[in-house]
Design a protein around this motif. Structure first.
Motif, PDB file in Angstrom:
ATOM      1  N   TRP A  65       0.852  -1.269  -0.081  1.00 30.69           N
ATOM      2  CA  TRP A  65       0.106   0.126   0.152  1.00 30.69           C
ATOM      3  C   TRP A  65       0.959   1.312   0.087  1.00 30.69           C
ATOM      4  O   TRP A  65       1.907   1.519   0.909  1.00 30.69           O
ATOM      5  CB  TRP A  65      -0.786  -0.005   1.224  1.00 30.69           C
ATOM      6  CG  TRP A  65      -1.940  -0.945   1.276  1.00 30.69           C
ATOM      7  CD1 TRP A  65      -1.945  -2.099   1.122  1.00 30.69           C
ATOM      8  CD2 TRP A  65      -3.393  -0.676   0.680  1.00 30.69           C
ATOM      9  NE1 TRP A  65      -3.308  -2.946   1.212  1.00 30.69           N
ATOM     10  CE2 TRP A  65      -4.320  -1.877   0.847  1.00 30.69           C
ATOM     11  CE3 TRP A  65      -4.231   0.593   0.712  1.00 30.69           C
ATOM     12  CZ2 TRP A  65      -5.826  -1.864   0.894  1.00 30.69           C
ATOM     13  CZ3 TRP A  65      -5.389   0.587   0.621  1.00 30.69           C
ATOM     14  CH2 TRP A  65      -6.017  -0.798   0.379  1.00 30.69           C
ATOM     15  N   LEU A  67       0.879   4.986   0.543  1.00 33.25           N
ATOM     16  CA  LEU A  67       0.123   6.101   1.393  1.00 33.25           C
ATOM     17  C   LEU A  67       0.768   7.349   1.088  1.00 33.25           C
ATOM     18  O   LEU A  67       1.974   7.722   1.100  1.00 33.25           O
ATOM     19  CB  LEU A  67       0.064   5.771   2.662  1.00 33.25           C
ATOM     20  CG  LEU A  67      -0.705   4.473   3.098  1.00 33.25           C
ATOM     21  CD1 LEU A  67      -0.709   4.420   4.791  1.00 33.25           C
ATOM     22  CD2 LEU A  67      -2.009   4.495   2.554  1.00 33.25           C
ATOM     23  N   THR A  68      -0.158   8.584   0.621  1.00 37.23           N
ATOM     24  CA  THR A  68       0.342   9.928   0.693  1.00 37.23           C
ATOM     25  C   THR A  68       0.565  10.363   1.951  1.00 37.23           C
ATOM     26  O   THR A  68       0.171   9.714   2.947  1.00 37.23           O
ATOM     27  CB  THR A  68      -0.622  10.455  -0.330  1.00 37.23           C
ATOM     28  OG1 THR A  68      -1.801  10.775   0.647  1.00 37.23           O
ATOM     29  CG2 THR A  68      -0.710   9.854  -1.665  1.00 37.23           C
ATOM     30  N   GLN A  71      -2.918  10.752   3.565  1.00 39.75           N
ATOM     31  CA  GLN A  71      -3.497   9.424   4.026  1.00 39.75           C
ATOM     32  C   GLN A  71      -2.685   9.187   5.356  1.00 39.75           C
ATOM     33  O   GLN A  71      -3.459   8.802   6.503  1.00 39.75           O
ATOM     34  CB  GLN A  71      -3.231   8.349   3.039  1.00 39.75           C
ATOM     35  CG  GLN A  71      -4.130   8.521   1.787  1.00 39.75           C
ATOM     36  CD  GLN A  71      -3.903   7.554   1.143  1.00 39.75           C
ATOM     37  OE1 GLN A  71      -2.900   7.172   0.094  1.00 39.75           O
ATOM     38  NE2 GLN A  71      -4.829   6.379   1.055  1.00 39.75           N
ATOM     39  N   ILE A  72      -1.488   9.228   5.510  1.00 39.12           N
ATOM     40  CA  ILE A  72      -0.793   8.954   6.761  1.00 39.12           C
ATOM     41  C   ILE A  72      -1.129   9.805   7.741  1.00 39.12           C
ATOM     42  O   ILE A  72      -1.225   9.268   8.963  1.00 39.12           O
ATOM     43  CB  ILE A  72       1.036   9.163   6.423  1.00 39.12           C
ATOM     44  CG1 ILE A  72       1.498   8.136   5.574  1.00 39.12           C
ATOM     45  CG2 ILE A  72       1.492   9.042   7.821  1.00 39.12           C
ATOM     46  CD1 ILE A  72       2.688   8.418   5.205  1.00 39.12           C
ATOM     47  N   ARG A  84       0.606   0.755  11.804  1.00 42.91           N
ATOM     48  CA  ARG A  84       1.113   0.725  10.491  1.00 42.91           C
ATOM     49  C   ARG A  84       2.428   0.699  10.343  1.00 42.91           C
ATOM     50  O   ARG A  84       2.835   0.149   9.122  1.00 42.91           O
ATOM     51  CB  ARG A  84       0.425   2.106   9.773  1.00 42.91           C
ATOM     52  CG  ARG A  84       1.398   3.220   9.705  1.00 42.91           C
ATOM     53  CD  ARG A  84       0.972   4.281   8.843  1.00 42.91           C
ATOM     54  NE  ARG A  84       1.849   5.539   8.964  1.00 42.91           N
ATOM     55  CZ  ARG A  84       3.038   5.538   8.453  1.00 42.91           C
ATOM     56  NH1 ARG A  84       3.234   4.517   7.393  1.00 42.91           N
ATOM     57  NH2 ARG A  84       3.715   6.487   8.287  1.00 42.91           N
ATOM     58  N   SER A 175      -5.007   0.601  -3.240  1.00 39.80           N
ATOM     59  CA  SER A 175      -3.848   0.791  -2.573  1.00 39.80           C
ATOM     60  C   SER A 175      -2.978   1.787  -3.163  1.00 39.80           C
ATOM     61  O   SER A 175      -1.923   1.930  -2.690  1.00 39.80           O
ATOM     62  CB  SER A 175      -3.242  -0.678  -2.798  1.00 39.80           C
ATOM     63  OG  SER A 175      -3.081  -0.984  -4.117  1.00 39.80           O
ATOM     64  N   CYS A 177      -3.095   5.850  -4.288  1.00 40.95           N
ATOM     65  CA  CYS A 177      -3.807   6.937  -4.483  1.00 40.95           C
ATOM     66  C   CYS A 177      -3.405   7.888  -5.377  1.00 40.95           C
ATOM     67  O   CYS A 177      -2.246   8.452  -5.373  1.00 40.95           O
ATOM     68  CB  CYS A 177      -3.721   7.619  -3.001  1.00 40.95           C
ATOM     69  SG  CYS A 177      -5.015   9.161  -2.796  1.00 40.95           S
ATOM     70  N   ARG A 189      -9.806   6.062   0.128  1.00 39.51           N
ATOM     71  CA  ARG A 189      -8.818   5.103   0.043  1.00 39.51           C
ATOM     72  C   ARG A 189      -8.282   4.873   1.338  1.00 39.51           C
ATOM     73  O   ARG A 189      -7.607   3.944   1.749  1.00 39.51           O
ATOM     74  CB  ARG A 189      -7.868   5.632  -0.984  1.00 39.51           C
ATOM     75  CG  ARG A 189      -8.376   5.672  -2.373  1.00 39.51           C
ATOM     76  CD  ARG A 189      -7.637   6.081  -3.453  1.00 39.51           C
ATOM     77  NE  ARG A 189      -7.873   5.980  -4.964  1.00 39.51           N
ATOM     78  CZ  ARG A 189      -7.754   5.005  -5.429  1.00 39.51           C
ATOM     79  NH1 ARG A 189      -7.154   3.828  -5.154  1.00 39.51           N
ATOM     80  NH2 ARG A 189      -8.062   4.924  -6.809  1.00 39.51           N
ATOM     81  N   THR A 190      -8.317   6.074   2.333  1.00 41.55           N
ATOM     82  CA  THR A 190      -7.564   5.769   3.622  1.00 41.55           C
ATOM     83  C   THR A 190      -8.582   4.869   4.568  1.00 41.55           C
ATOM     84  O   THR A 190      -8.241   4.123   5.169  1.00 41.55           O
ATOM     85  CB  THR A 190      -7.751   7.271   4.275  1.00 41.55           C
ATOM     86  OG1 THR A 190      -6.735   7.879   3.540  1.00 41.55           O
ATOM     87  CG2 THR A 190      -6.956   7.127   5.564  1.00 41.55           C
ATOM     88  N   TYR A 193      -7.667   1.358   3.223  1.00 39.17           N
ATOM     89  CA  TYR A 193      -6.373   1.011   3.989  1.00 39.17           C
ATOM     90  C   TYR A 193      -6.807   0.728   5.207  1.00 39.17           C
ATOM     91  O   TYR A 193      -6.236  -0.465   5.860  1.00 39.17           O
ATOM     92  CB  TYR A 193      -5.607   1.979   3.838  1.00 39.17           C
ATOM     93  CG  TYR A 193      -4.064   2.004   4.576  1.00 39.17           C
ATOM     94  CD1 TYR A 193      -3.397   0.697   4.269  1.00 39.17           C
ATOM     95  CD2 TYR A 193      -3.958   2.518   6.020  1.00 39.17           C
ATOM     96  CE1 TYR A 193      -2.312   0.592   5.042  1.00 39.17           C
ATOM     97  CE2 TYR A 193      -2.852   2.106   6.795  1.00 39.17           C
ATOM     98  CZ  TYR A 193      -2.166   1.036   6.078  1.00 39.17           C
ATOM     99  OH  TYR A 193      -0.963   0.811   6.939  1.00 39.17           O
TER     100      TYR A 193
END
Length: 517
Positions: A65, A67-68, A71-72, A84, A175, A177, A189-190, A193
């Motif tokens: 995955w 993540l941007t 998202q984080i 995570r 997975s 973005c 999308r988050t 996840y």
């Protein structure tokens, strides 16, 4: 004459005492372990090996995955910043299976030769970095999971059987973005996840690769999600998984096996790996301490080896306070501030799963002396209802009330406790051994051989010159041996000491090592 006759009589008494000692692994009093007949240790004792458990935790693809930064940040708001970061670890399935053989769902503790020990709220907080205080993880299961997916994910999977979605579907569609994603798309999308994260780690199921959609509703608002006691829920889920796996009818286990295995590494000197490099001791969560290439004899161990190690565990093999000397500056303040609840006697909740947290049974894990704990009252474990629109809140008011009172039931120690008195009590209510020192067949042969040696001695014993009392005593000894031989070989020998006593065990009495005859 009396001294001579007393010798074979003494042998019979010694044999009887030995059989009573080695033949009963306990519990002597089943007031605590009332469900022993259903426990896997009963099957193992009878020679019915089930082997290692199939371990269901699906973390191997989590690192795929991407993540941007946005998202984080949302993942952190929801309370999963530390979880995570935990990489996939190689599971020692034999060690996990051996630990499960020692788990008791009646007390939610491991029963070891040194006393009870368990995975506590403190362990979850420090090892996984999850919140152990906050709102209970519970809600209304959706009667229309497809509408929930449409609302919070923006699309609906073709397969929603049982209100569950495949992890592979989540990964396939969410997975990656796009850089130009809208706020709504980033949030969808988050959520996907987060659903994948909990479904592959703390809430992994024995279905293989699915996760209940019901968790998705808790991620609608990321700030609200961060107020849930995810650590308490993870522990409730693992307790339930351990309890289910401890039944002799089961062959799989789920839940956070990373937590279980790393907890064992910290607490028990059994199966603990060595390192090819210095472990990273300055990281949080503490599971990361075990990150890295591992080596050691554990790779050669099987479930029987681990079982024997646990059966012979000594006090020096247990780390009651494994976190005492760690660098506490690495623990985040929000986690550190909730550790006052580490010894709370309360109910842990994860939707319909409610499990008791009983620190009063494991006080040595909190630096206190262990006395005889309070009785454990049986409670009804709710069955699951993923896709029926069930209002679980209305069905679990008692459990919710107990969680609400968690701060008022933090156990305290007693400096006047006599731990010897506790151990005397414990040895009566526990299961002392899981495995036999010898196989069932070898033990049977040894018993028969010992009895035949005594019987042969009695058959050669001369009655010349005996008075009435001596003959009566000799007859009593013969009767005792005759009874034991009857119990063991299932047939009546014609004469004590004759070869007819050395019968083969009946076919329907055989218990093979691998459970197959």
């Amino acid at each position: 004459m009396e001294l001579t006759l007393a010798f074979p009589f003494l042998l019979v008494v010694c044999y009887k005492a030995q059989m009573e000692t080695t033949g009963d692994p306990g519990p002597i009093d089943n007031v605590v372990l009332y469900d022993q007949d259903s426990h896997v240790s009963s099957a193992v004792w009878d020679g019915q090996e089930r082997g290692v458990l199939r371990c269901h935790e699906h973390t191997s693809l989590l690192d795929q995955w991407k993540l941007t930064a946005e998202q984080i940040e949302l993942v952190g708001k929801a309370g999963f910043h530390h979880l995570r970061m935990i990489p996939a670890i190689n599971f020692d399935s034999a060690l996990i299976a051996a630990l499960v053989e020692r788990w008791r769902r009646e007390t939610n503790t491991f029963h070891l030769p040194v006393g009870e020990i368990t995975i506590t709220l403190e362990d979850v907080a420090l090892l996984l970095g999850l919140a152990i205080d906050g709102e209970p993880v519970i809600g209304v299961t959706s009667s229309t999971p497809s509408l929930l997916c449409e609302k919070l994910l923006g699309r609906v999977p073709e397969d929603l059987t049982g209100g569950m979605v495949k992890l592979t579907w989540l990964k396939e569609f969410f997975s990656q973005c796009p850089k130009d994603a809208t706020v709504e798309e980033i949030e969808c999308r988050t959520r996907a996840y987060l659903l994948y994260l909990v479904g592959s780690t703390i809430f992994s199921t024995t279905t293989g690769n699915k996760v209940p959609v019901m968790y998705l509703s808790l991620f609608e608002d990321f700030d609200k999600a961060g107020k849930f006691a995810w650590g308490a829920a993870a522990l409730a889920f693992l307790y339930r998984a351990l309890g289910n796996a401890s039944l002799k009818s089961q062959s799989t286990i789920s839940g956070s096996l990373t937590l279980l295995q790393c907890w064992s590494y910290y607490r028990l000197n059994v199966g603990r790996p060595k390192f090819n490099q210095e472990p990273n001791q300055g990281c949080f969560p503490l599971v990361l301490w075990w990150k890295g290439k591992q080596s050691g004899s554990r790779m050669k161990c099987n479930i029987v080896s681990y079982r024997k190690a646990l059966d012979s565990l000594k006090p020096s093999d247990v780390e009651w306070l494994p976190y005492k000397d760690i660098d506490h500056t690495v623990i985040p303040e929000d986690i550190k501030n909730t550790l006052t609840l580490r010894a709370s006697r309360t109910m842990l909740i994860c939707f319909e799963k409610a499990e008791r947290h009983l620190p009063d049974r494991c006080l040595r894990q909190f630096g206190m002396l262990q006395g005889i704990p309070n009785d454990v009252h049986r409670w009804e474990r709710k069955s699951r209802a993923y896709d029926h629109g069930v209002d679980i809140l209305g069905k679990m008011q008692y459990e919710l009330d107990e969680w609400a009172m968690r701060r008022f039931y933090v156990v305290e120690g007693d400096d006047d406790v006599d731990e010897k008195e506790y151990m005397q009590w414990y040895e009566k209510i526990t299961r002392k051994f899981v495995g036999r020192l010898t196989s069932v067949e070898s033990e049977f042969k040894g018993k028969v051989e010992a009895l035949n040696e005594i019987a042969d001695m009695l058959s050669k014993f001369s009655e010349d010159g005996m008075d009435f009392q001596d003959r009566k005593l000799l007859d009593e000894v013969k009767d005792i041996v005759h009874k034991y031989l009857m119990d063991e070989v299932g047939d009546s020998p014609k004469k004590i000491g004759m070869k007819s006593t050395k019968k083969r065990k009946r076919k329907d009495d055989l218990i093979c090592e691998d459970g197959q005859c």
